[in-house]
Design a protein around this motif. Sequence first.
Motif, PDB file in Angstrom:
ATOM      1  N   GLU A 222       0.829  -1.208   0.000  1.00 37.42           N
ATOM      2  CA  GLU A 222       0.000   0.000   0.000  1.00 37.42           C
ATOM      3  C   GLU A 222       0.862   1.258   0.000  1.00 37.42           C
ATOM      4  OE1 GLU A 222      -3.486   0.544  -0.050  1.00 37.42           O
ATOM      5  OE2 GLU A 222      -3.329  -1.486  -0.855  1.00 37.42           O
ATOM      6  N   ARG A 223       1.954   1.252   0.754  1.00 33.84           N
ATOM      7  CA  ARG A 223       2.866   2.398   0.746  1.00 33.84           C
ATOM      8  C   ARG A 223       3.446   2.620  -0.647  1.00 33.84           C
ATOM      9  NH1 ARG A 223       5.146  -0.341   6.011  1.00 33.84           N
ATOM     10  NH2 ARG A 223       3.860   0.678   7.602  1.00 33.84           N
ATOM     11  N   LEU A 224       3.838   1.527  -1.275  1.00 37.72           N
ATOM     12  CA  LEU A 224       4.373   1.630  -2.627  1.00 37.72           C
ATOM     13  C   LEU A 224       3.312   2.135  -3.597  1.00 37.72           C
ATOM     14  CD1 LEU A 224       6.339  -1.732  -2.638  1.00 37.72           C
ATOM     15  CD2 LEU A 224       7.391   0.529  -2.852  1.00 37.72           C
ATOM     16  N   SER A 225       2.091   1.600  -3.492  1.00 35.22           N
ATOM     17  CA  SER A 225       1.014   1.982  -4.408  1.00 35.22           C
ATOM     18  C   SER A 225       0.676   3.456  -4.273  1.00 35.22           C
ATOM     19  CB  SER A 225      -0.228   1.127  -4.144  1.00 35.22           C
ATOM     20  OG  SER A 225       0.043  -0.243  -4.325  1.00 35.22           O
ATOM     21  N   LEU A 226       0.510   3.913  -3.030  1.00 34.78           N
ATOM     22  CA  LEU A 226       0.170   5.319  -2.809  1.00 34.78           C
ATOM     23  C   LEU A 226       1.291   6.245  -3.274  1.00 34.78           C
ATOM     24  CD1 LEU A 226      -1.541   5.142   0.698  1.00 34.78           C
ATOM     25  CD2 LEU A 226      -2.632   5.761  -1.463  1.00 34.78           C
ATOM     26  N   SER A 227       2.513   5.874  -2.967  1.00 32.20           N
ATOM     27  CA  SER A 227       3.649   6.709  -3.362  1.00 32.20           C
ATOM     28  C   SER A 227       3.773   6.773  -4.877  1.00 32.20           C
ATOM     29  CB  SER A 227       4.941   6.171  -2.744  1.00 32.20           C
ATOM     30  OG  SER A 227       4.878   6.186  -1.337  1.00 32.20           O
ATOM     31  N   ALA A 228       3.596   5.629  -5.549  1.00 29.35           N
ATOM     32  CA  ALA A 228       3.703   5.605  -7.010  1.00 29.35           C
ATOM     33  C   ALA A 228       2.608   6.440  -7.659  1.00 29.35           C
ATOM     34  CB  ALA A 228       3.641   4.165  -7.504  1.00 29.35           C
ATOM     35  N   ARG A 229       1.422   6.445  -7.068  1.00 26.94           N
ATOM     36  CA  ARG A 229       0.295   7.165  -7.658  1.00 26.94           C
ATOM     37  C   ARG A 229       0.311   8.645  -7.330  1.00 26.94           C
ATOM     38  NH1 ARG A 229      -5.021   7.761  -5.702  1.00 26.94           N
ATOM     39  NH2 ARG A 229      -4.618   6.203  -4.072  1.00 26.94           N
ATOM     40  N   LEU A 230       0.648   8.965  -6.078  1.00 27.00           N
ATOM     41  CA  LEU A 230       0.532  10.352  -5.624  1.00 27.00           C
ATOM     42  C   LEU A 230       1.844  11.123  -5.612  1.00 27.00           C
ATOM     43  CD1 LEU A 230      -1.903   9.734  -2.623  1.00 27.00           C
ATOM     44  CD2 LEU A 230      -2.486  10.452  -4.946  1.00 27.00           C
ATOM     45  N   ARG A 231       2.938  10.426  -5.315  1.00 22.24           N
ATOM     46  CA  ARG A 231       4.242  11.078  -5.219  1.00 22.24           C
ATOM     47  C   ARG A 231       5.308  10.198  -5.880  1.00 22.24           C
ATOM     48  NH1 ARG A 231       4.905  14.793  -1.084  1.00 22.24           N
ATOM     49  NH2 ARG A 231       6.971  15.053  -2.007  1.00 22.24           N
ATOM     50  N   PRO A 232       5.256  10.038  -7.193  1.00 20.86           N
ATOM     51  CA  PRO A 232       6.186   9.120  -7.868  1.00 20.86           C
ATOM     52  C   PRO A 232       7.657   9.454  -7.646  1.00 20.86           C
ATOM     53  CG  PRO A 232       5.014  10.515  -9.448  1.00 20.86           C
ATOM     54  CD  PRO A 232       4.321  10.679  -8.128  1.00 20.86           C
ATOM     55  N   GLU A 233       7.959  10.712  -7.332  1.00 25.66           N
ATOM     56  CA  GLU A 233       9.362  11.054  -7.096  1.00 25.66           C
ATOM     57  C   GLU A 233       9.914  10.350  -5.861  1.00 25.66           C
ATOM     58  OE1 GLU A 233       7.143  14.196  -4.705  1.00 25.66           O
ATOM     59  OE2 GLU A 233       6.858  13.031  -6.549  1.00 25.66           O
ATOM     60  N   LEU A 234       9.025   9.996  -4.920  1.00 22.85           N
ATOM     61  CA  LEU A 234       9.486   9.257  -3.737  1.00 22.85           C
ATOM     62  C   LEU A 234       9.945   7.853  -4.109  1.00 22.85           C
ATOM     63  CD1 LEU A 234       6.755  10.284  -1.117  1.00 22.85           C
ATOM     64  CD2 LEU A 234       9.018  11.305  -1.480  1.00 22.85           C
ATOM     65  N   ILE A 235       9.281   7.253  -5.091  1.00 23.49           N
ATOM     66  CA  ILE A 235       9.714   5.952  -5.597  1.00 23.49           C
ATOM     67  C   ILE A 235      11.080   6.076  -6.253  1.00 23.49           C
ATOM     68  CG2 ILE A 235       9.214   4.120  -7.258  1.00 23.49           C
ATOM     69  CD1 ILE A 235       7.350   4.010  -4.908  1.00 23.49           C
ATOM     70  N   ASP A 236      11.254   7.122  -7.053  1.00 30.86           N
ATOM     71  CA  ASP A 236      12.549   7.333  -7.719  1.00 30.86           C
ATOM     72  C   ASP A 236      13.662   7.518  -6.685  1.00 30.86           C
ATOM     73  OD1 ASP A 236      11.246   7.199 -10.148  1.00 30.86           O
ATOM     74  OD2 ASP A 236      11.031   9.378 -10.336  1.00 30.86           O
ATOM     75  N   GLN A 237      13.371   8.269  -5.632  1.00 33.70           N
ATOM     76  CA  GLN A 237      14.389   8.498  -4.608  1.00 33.70           C
ATOM     77  C   GLN A 237      14.720   7.227  -3.855  1.00 33.70           C
ATOM     78  OE1 GLN A 237      12.750  11.662  -2.189  1.00 33.70           O
ATOM     79  NE2 GLN A 237      12.630  13.076  -3.926  1.00 33.70           N
ATOM     80  N   ALA A 238      13.699   6.429  -3.525  1.00 33.42           N
ATOM     81  CA  ALA A 238      13.938   5.165  -2.830  1.00 33.42           C
ATOM     82  C   ALA A 238      14.718   4.204  -3.708  1.00 33.42           C
ATOM     83  CB  ALA A 238      12.604   4.541  -2.405  1.00 33.42           C
ATOM     84  N   ARG A 239      14.413   4.192  -4.997  1.00 32.14           N
ATOM     85  CA  ARG A 239      15.124   3.314  -5.928  1.00 32.14           C
ATOM     86  C   ARG A 239      16.586   3.737  -6.066  1.00 32.14           C
ATOM     87  NH1 ARG A 239      11.688   3.433 -10.188  1.00 32.14           N
ATOM     88  NH2 ARG A 239      10.734   1.421  -9.648  1.00 32.14           N
ATOM     89  N   ALA A 240      16.805   5.043  -6.179  1.00 32.90           N
ATOM     90  CA  ALA A 240      18.179   5.537  -6.322  1.00 32.90           C
ATOM     91  C   ALA A 240      19.009   5.244  -5.076  1.00 32.90           C
ATOM     92  CB  ALA A 240      18.159   7.043  -6.594  1.00 32.90           C
TER      93      ALA A 240
END
Length: 266
Positions: A222-240
């Motif tokens: 759910e954290r991943l889903s919400l972040s990807a939908r609402l704040r995709p830059e957070l996914i990019d930062q976590a991935r980096a």
Amino acid sequence: MRFDVITLFPELFGPFLQHGINRRAFASGQVDVRLWPLRDYAEGNYRRVDDRPFGGGPGMVMLADPLARCWQAVREQRQAEGAPPAPTVLFSPLGRRMDHALVAREAQGPGAILVCGRYEGIDQRFIDQCVDVQISLGDFVLSGGEVAAMAWLDAVARLQPGVLNDAGSHQQDSFNPALDGLLDCPHYTRPEVWQGPRGQAAVPPVLLSGHHGQIEQWRRRERLSLSARLRPELIDQARAAGRLSPDDERWLALLQTAASRQGPNH
């Protein structure tokens, strides 16, 4: 930790400091907040703190002299009472945007002198000579810095030991490194089935299963889903930063595939 707040409206802080979860931090002095009424340091019968801007234009500009006198009085009192040196912070649209990393760092520090601006702005000469850091709540303009100062004090106070009832509560906050900087997951409580204005809504069954591994997996996704939908830059930062696991990446790939099948209107 001590904060000295330079403001034209100290009365705005009274209810804020006396209510809510963080009040125990303020009442105990764990987070020592001192209010400095700016007009006390203005001169003349009218205690004037502002004047028209050079070059013309709308609004008024806060005078450098009253601010500097108040700022100097704060510094002298801090020094006389043995308080450690602290930065001077101005809340301004020009500043660095306030985020969890900045708050968490400052929560470990000695505090600060907080300057709450008003009117069209502050004489730049005071900023150049006395301000160390400018901080912004976001890309919008407030009538004054008091609301921003309260947000700052609230965010810093709740990170102090013993302020929250559950010591680990803030570890589950959105943007916390404990959650890899992602948004938090949804939360539910009683009743299990709620009759809302748009119909019945049930708690996700996994949260009632008692299976801690499955519950934690659901929360992570759910954290991943919400972040990807609402704040995709957070996914990019976590991935980096290398914070996403292979299972995380598989889940994100499934989300992307599902989204592409639904089309741009969903």
